[in-house]
Design a protein around this motif. Structure first.
Motif, PDB file in Angstrom:
ATOM      1  N   GLU A   1       0.783  -1.144  -0.001  1.00  0.00           N
ATOM      2  CA  GLU A   1      -0.102   0.039  -0.027  1.00  0.00           C
ATOM      3  C   GLU A   1       1.095   1.217  -0.012  1.00  0.00           C
ATOM      4  N   ARG A   2       0.565   2.300  -0.737  1.00  0.00           N
ATOM      5  CA  ARG A   2       1.250   3.617  -0.810  1.00  0.00           C
ATOM      6  C   ARG A   2       0.242   4.653  -0.926  1.00  0.00           C
ATOM      7  N   VAL A   3       0.628   5.647  -0.084  1.00  0.00           N
ATOM      8  CA  VAL A   3      -0.191   6.887  -0.161  1.00  0.00           C
ATOM      9  C   VAL A   3       1.168   7.984  -0.241  1.00  0.00           C
ATOM     10  N   ASP A   4       1.252   8.577  -1.371  1.00  0.00           N
ATOM     11  CA  ASP A   4       1.985   9.691  -1.542  1.00  0.00           C
ATOM     12  C   ASP A   4       1.717  11.247  -1.935  1.00  0.00           C
ATOM     13  N   SER A   5       1.712  12.040  -0.959  1.00  0.00           N
ATOM     14  CA  SER A   5       1.302  13.469  -1.269  1.00  0.00           C
ATOM     15  C   SER A   5       2.397  14.022  -1.915  1.00  0.00           C
ATOM     16  N   ARG A   6       3.643  13.427  -2.071  1.00  0.00           N
ATOM     17  CA  ARG A   6       4.671  14.111  -2.796  1.00  0.00           C
ATOM     18  C   ARG A   6       5.344  15.337  -1.862  1.00  0.00           C
ATOM     19  N   PRO A   7       5.609  15.010  -0.656  1.00  0.00           N
ATOM     20  CA  PRO A   7       6.247  16.086   0.250  1.00  0.00           C
ATOM     21  C   PRO A   7       7.804  16.042   0.061  1.00  0.00           C
TER      22      PRO A   7
ATOM     23  N   GLY B   1      18.152  18.345   1.743  1.00  0.00           N
ATOM     24  CA  GLY B   1      16.939  18.228   1.084  1.00  0.00           C
ATOM     25  C   GLY B   1      16.520  16.754   1.609  1.00  0.00           C
ATOM     26  N   PHE B   2      15.391  16.303   1.479  1.00  0.00           N
ATOM     27  CA  PHE B   2      15.004  15.078   1.682  1.00  0.00           C
ATOM     28  C   PHE B   2      13.461  14.968   1.093  1.00  0.00           C
ATOM     29  N   ARG B   3      13.429  13.902   0.080  1.00  0.00           N
ATOM     30  CA  ARG B   3      12.305  13.833  -0.538  1.00  0.00           C
ATOM     31  C   ARG B   3      11.461  12.504  -0.596  1.00  0.00           C
ATOM     32  N   HIS B   4      12.020  11.336  -0.204  1.00  0.00           N
ATOM     33  CA  HIS B   4      11.400  10.074  -0.146  1.00  0.00           C
ATOM     34  C   HIS B   4      10.768   9.922   1.168  1.00  0.00           C
ATOM     35  N   MET B   5       9.328  10.514   1.190  1.00  0.00           N
ATOM     36  CA  MET B   5       8.556  10.591   2.254  1.00  0.00           C
ATOM     37  C   MET B   5       7.103   9.775   2.130  1.00  0.00           C
ATOM     38  N   ALA B   6       6.879   9.059   1.309  1.00  0.00           N
ATOM     39  CA  ALA B   6       5.648   8.419   1.155  1.00  0.00           C
ATOM     40  C   ALA B   6       5.234   7.422   2.163  1.00  0.00           C
ATOM     41  N   ASN B   7       4.004   7.344   2.291  1.00  0.00           N
ATOM     42  CA  ASN B   7       3.701   6.138   3.550  1.00  0.00           C
ATOM     43  C   ASN B   7       3.651   4.825   2.532  1.00  0.00           C
ATOM     44  N   GLU B   8       4.158   4.055   2.961  1.00  0.00           N
ATOM     45  CA  GLU B   8       4.382   2.593   2.344  1.00  0.00           C
ATOM     46  C   GLU B   8       4.142   1.609   3.414  1.00  0.00           C
ATOM     47  N   ARG B   9       3.507   0.489   3.276  1.00  0.00           N
ATOM     48  CA  ARG B   9       3.394  -0.732   3.936  1.00  0.00           C
ATOM     49  C   ARG B   9       3.171  -1.808   3.462  1.00  0.00           C
ATOM     50  N   TYR B  10       3.739  -3.174   3.859  1.00  0.00           N
ATOM     51  CA  TYR B  10       3.552  -4.123   3.296  1.00  0.00           C
ATOM     52  C   TYR B  10       2.723  -5.352   4.087  1.00  0.00           C
ATOM     53  N   ARG B  11       1.762  -5.581   3.585  1.00  0.00           N
ATOM     54  CA  ARG B  11       1.061  -6.698   4.323  1.00  0.00           C
ATOM     55  C   ARG B  11       1.548  -8.068   4.761  1.00  0.00           C
ATOM     56  N   TYR B  12       2.671  -7.930   5.369  1.00  0.00           N
ATOM     57  CA  TYR B  12       3.194  -9.706   5.349  1.00  0.00           C
ATOM     58  C   TYR B  12       2.431 -10.450   6.242  1.00  0.00           C
ATOM     59  N   GLU B  13       1.358  -9.776   7.231  1.00  0.00           N
ATOM     60  CA  GLU B  13       0.630 -10.718   7.872  1.00  0.00           C
ATOM     61  C   GLU B  13      -0.257 -11.451   7.255  1.00  0.00           C
ATOM     62  N   GLU B  14      -0.465 -10.874   6.160  1.00  0.00           N
ATOM     63  CA  GLU B  14      -1.880 -11.465   5.215  1.00  0.00           C
ATOM     64  C   GLU B  14      -1.234 -12.635   4.065  1.00  0.00           C
TER      65      GLU B  14
END
Length: 441
Positions: free
Chosen positions: A194-200, A289-302
């Protein structure tokens, strides 16, 4: 319960170090493997590229580290961390307006990420049976689809390959984790991502605090809001008599890393107070500067199957936008959970599920806020919830009791349900007795 022989932790960041502290009570030996060279003093290292930017340790994270490493907070203050009293020390312009200067409700340490990690690392290194091995890259897992029995590593100095046996492997190697590839190699498939990226993006710089500086505030926070919906920034005191200034912007509206551009970005915020403070301050380093800030998760538990002997924690599982300052606290709280589950004899599959559940609150907070920048307001229920939070924020700015509850939740000390209790909901419906404070000093 009798201690098991050996555990390996991949990664010597906050998540890995906290996990090592949790494992030490259950294993005779714990080895922490780190790809980078570990510095003797607080210093930047490539494996933590976000470390030059503002970091906060929430109250629950501080409590967890003190539980795992008794005396941690005292050590941090002895090393130079600055106590911040919330909200008393804050000059805070929220999306709903300025916050009234209430009496302190929480005190948390402020420091650079490098100092946080340095104090945690030294504390962990003193635990009997724990060893740290740097410049060692983990290249794969040993074992099979039913049980992981260790790791395959390669020395970065001599390129020497070896297998290190372990009864438990904990991958805490962050966003660059090889976990997905390693599981594929074992034939266990690929977790849903899952990824949600507001490009911050961040831009941060250290400044020398003037010797004669004296004001009633210690921290400035200017959040995006009316008139400037994409840009924000904060100034916090850190060790060494310095200010750390972090500016941020969403949807690719990022702070420049040249001096003139950085200051101009600060001047463009909703109020000039932060700019007025730093424009004549003496820089103590370049803009980073820093740009790699997207929300990312991996559903290993599934995944349909999971091997014994393997766990993933921290950003290797769930990485949230660092603007919301939850990462270090999430890592420490996960380690406390891990220690409890090991004591209860939980298997790795059940533990991985509990780790995922523990990450859920931070994920919802970060992605909920970021989706708003992407124009995704969701269904009617989501819009109603957003309107409720807006009104609650207005009340929290002027009502001391509501402010305390709000910060209890923000500090991760209280479950978010406290913000929707019947009593608080009734007060929100009534609204503040006066409009949000027009504070600007």
């Amino acid at each position: 319960m009798e201690k098991r022989e050996h555990a390996v932790v991949i990664g010597a960041g906050i998540a890995g170090l906290a996990a090592a502290a949790a494992l030490a009570g259950h294993f005779e030996r714990v080895t922490v493997l780190e790809r980078d060279a570990l510095p003797a003093d607080p210093a930047f290292r490539p494996g933590v590229p976000q470390s030059r930017h503002l970091h906060s340790l929430m109250g629950a994270g501080q409590r967890a580290l003190d539980e795992l490493l008794p005396g941690f907070t005292d050590r941090l203050y002895e090393a130079g961390a600055v106590p911040l009293r919330t909200p008393y020390d804050h000059l805070w312009l929220s999306p709903a307006g300025w916050c009234h200067r209430f009496a302190p409700s929480h005190t948390v340490p402020s420091a650079t990420r490098e100092l946080f990690e340095h104090v945690v690392r030294n504390s962990v290194a003193e635990i009997g049976g724990v060893s740290l091995r740097d410049r060692t890259e983990t290249v794969g897992l040993a074992g099979d689809a039913e049980r992981v029995t260790g790791v395959r590593v390669r020395g970065r100095d001599d390129d020497r390959a070896e297998v290190i046996s372990a009864g438990l492997v904990v991958d805490a190697s962050g966003r660059r984790s090889g976990g997905r590839r390693w599981l594929r190699e074992l034939g266990l498939g690929e977790p849903e991502a899952e990824r949600v990226d507001s490009r911050p993006g961040y831009g941060s710089r250290l400044y020398a605090m003037p010797d004669d500086f004296a004001d009633e505030w210690r921290i400035i926070s200017i959040q995006p809001g009316e008139g400037q919906p994409l840009r924000g920034g904060a100034l916090v005191p850190v060790e060494g008599g310095r200010w750390l200034v972090s500016l941020y912007g969403y949807l690719d509206d990022h702070p420049p890393v040249d001096e003139a551009g950085f200051l101009e970005f600060a001047r463009s915020l909703r109020h000039p107070v932060l700019y007025d403070v730093v424009r004549d301050a003496v820089p103590a380093g370049p803009v980073h500067g820093f740009r790699h800030m997207a929300n990312e998760r991996y559903r290993y538990e599934e995944l349909p199957a999971w091997p014994e002997g393997l766990l993933l924690v921290g950003d290797a599982v769930c990485a949230v936008n660092p603007v919301y300052a939850q990462g270090m606290s999430m890592a420490a709280m996960t380690a406390v959970l891990l220690r409890r589950l090991l004591g209860e004899g939980a298997g790795c599959r059940a533990t991985q599920k509990e780790i995922a559940a523990g990450n859920e609150r931070a994920w919802q907070v970060a992605t909920g806020a970021d989706l708003a920048y992407l124009g995704d307001t969701g269904d009617d229920a989501a819009r109603d919830a957003g309107e409720y939070m807006r009104r609650l924020m207005e009340l929290a700015l002027v009502d001391a009791e509501v402010n305390r509850t709000f910060f209890d939740v923000m500090m991760m000390l209280t479950e978010p349900d406290a913000l929707s209790s019947p009593e608080l909901a009734a007060r929100v419906a009534q609204g503040p007795a006066r409009p949000p404070a027009g504070r600007a000093r």
